[in-house]
Design an enzyme around this catalytic site. Structure first.
Site, PDB file in Angstrom:
ATOM      1  CG  ASP A 142      85.482  -9.511  43.196  1.00  0.00           C
ATOM      2  OD1 ASP A 142      86.276 -10.125  42.628  1.00  0.00           O
ATOM      3  OD2 ASP A 142      85.064  -8.367  42.692  1.00  0.00           O
ATOM      4  CD  GLU A 143      86.409 -10.820  37.963  1.00  0.00           C
ATOM      5  OE1 GLU A 143      85.682  -9.861  36.369  1.00  0.00           O
ATOM      6  OE2 GLU A 143      88.080 -11.455  37.846  1.00  0.00           O
TER       7      GLU A 143
END
Length: 350
Positions: A106-107
């Site tokens: 998620d990054e």
DNA sequence: TCTGGGGTCCTAGGACCC
DNA sequence: TCTGGGGTCCTAGGACCC
């Protein structure tokens, strides 16, 4: 991405919208093992957060219920689903940047230097946030900065749905007032150690020379000296090769049942070997077996082979050989039960 | 309250080699 | 009698990140 796993579940289950939501281990009526993976913002208001023991989350939820507030909804982790969503979002990012480093599910870091100015880069960030909102109905927080360090800290500065822009001229002042814990690499231990000396902010730590920081933190102290000043040279890395693959399993109850333990150990070997091959490796040279006892005492033993192997019977043979001493009288005189077993393969060969 | 699972990197001691 | 210096590899543990 903001509260990524929880946000996906909330989006996909409209009946849950607005309720406190906890994604993680099975709470089993408060008796479950494991931790919270992600809590949405409603659940965070109850004090529930990532890495909190799930039993504690359950308790906090029950307390809220007693106050007349809604109890939290607990969901298991649907990793495959989150991976799909992640891939679509990463594809959106790639449309805007020539170089993207996927830092986790998620990054991501992406290079907007070709935009030519921070203003134009900021416009791209706003556009990307809109696309993620329109196409996925999810919010992201973006940090724009002169390097990965400042960008990362900035991305965390205003959450959720934030955009924080820090120019090269502003970077040093931006960091100064922050808690030392905001610097990636300063974790709970280092934070506590520094707090005992009254050092809480980046400004406090900047009073020390590189040599002093090196004395406290070793090699990392020199790197820290630079980071405190917003300096960070690390380039974006598109892809990298894994250095190890492993799996571990915490049992629902601590045990010394040999048949069960052997069975789980051999199964871990099978599974880890399968993943090794699926990752495109041919063999490995080192096998590591980890054991965690009921009191959380955690030990590992490793063995490095002269020649690499991927033969299941060889891996299982060495894993067993490494595991057996943990059952021995000398190693475990008080007959502590075992909570977890892990198998990891290292020195991987393509 | 009782602590997941997947990783990376660093340190330190000991064996060994030249 | 008391023993250098440089280097590599292995092992075990710990801090940290998501």
């Amino acid at each position: 991405m903001d509260a990524f796993f929880a946000a996906i579940e909330e989006r996909d289950h409209p009946e849950l919208r607005g309720l406190p939501l906890v994604v993680g281990a099975d709470p089993a009526q408060g008796k479950g093992r494991g931790v919270v993976s992600t809590a949405n913002y409603a659940a965070r208001r109850y004090g529930i957060h990532s890495a909190l023991p799930i039993s504690m989350a359950w308790r906090l939820s029950e307390k809220a219920r007693q106050r007349g507030e809604p109890g939290a909804v607990f969901l298991g982790v649907n990793h495959r689903r989150y991976r799909e969503v992640s891939e679509r979002i990463m594809a959106l990012v790639r449309r805007h940047a020539p170089l993207v480093e996927e830092a986790s599910i998620d990054e991501a870091y992406f290079d907007l230097s070709r935009a030519g100015s921070f203003d134009r880069a900021a416009a791209i960030c706003r556009q990307l946030k809109r696309e993620i909102q329109d196409q996925e109905r999810l919010t992201a927080s973006i940090g724009l900065g002169p390097n990965k360090l400042v960008a990362k800290i900035a991305s965390d500065f205003q959450k959720p749905d934030g955009l924080t822009i820090v120019t090269p001229e502003e970077a040093e002042a931006f960091l100064e007032s922050l808690a030392v814990r905001k610097i990636p690499g300063i974790g709970p231990k280092a934070e506590a150690r520094l707090a005992r000396q009254g050092l809480r902010t980046v400004r406090d730590l900047k009073k020390f020379s590189p040599e002093e920081l090196q004395g406290w933190f070793g090699k990392w102290g020199l790197e820290l000296y630079e980071r405190l000043r917003g300096r960070h040279e690390a380039p974006l890395q598109e892809e990298y090769e894994p250095k190890s693959v492993g799996e571990q399993e915490t049992f629902s109850t601590d045990t010394l049942e040999l048949q069960f333990l052997f069975d789980r150990l051999l199964h871990l070997c099978r599974h880890v070997r399968k993943r090794l091959l699926a990752e495109g490796f041919r063999a490995c040279r080192t096998v590591v077996v980890t054991v965690r006892f009921a009191d959380f005492d955690t030990r590992s033993r490793s063995h490095t082979l002269a020649a690499a192997t991927a033969a299941l019977d060889r891996l299982q043979f060495f894993a067993m050989k490494l595991f057996m001493p943990f059952l021995d009288r000398r190693e475990n005189p008080r007959k502590k039960r075992i909570r977890l077993i892990g198998v990891r393969l290292e020195k991987l060969e393509k």
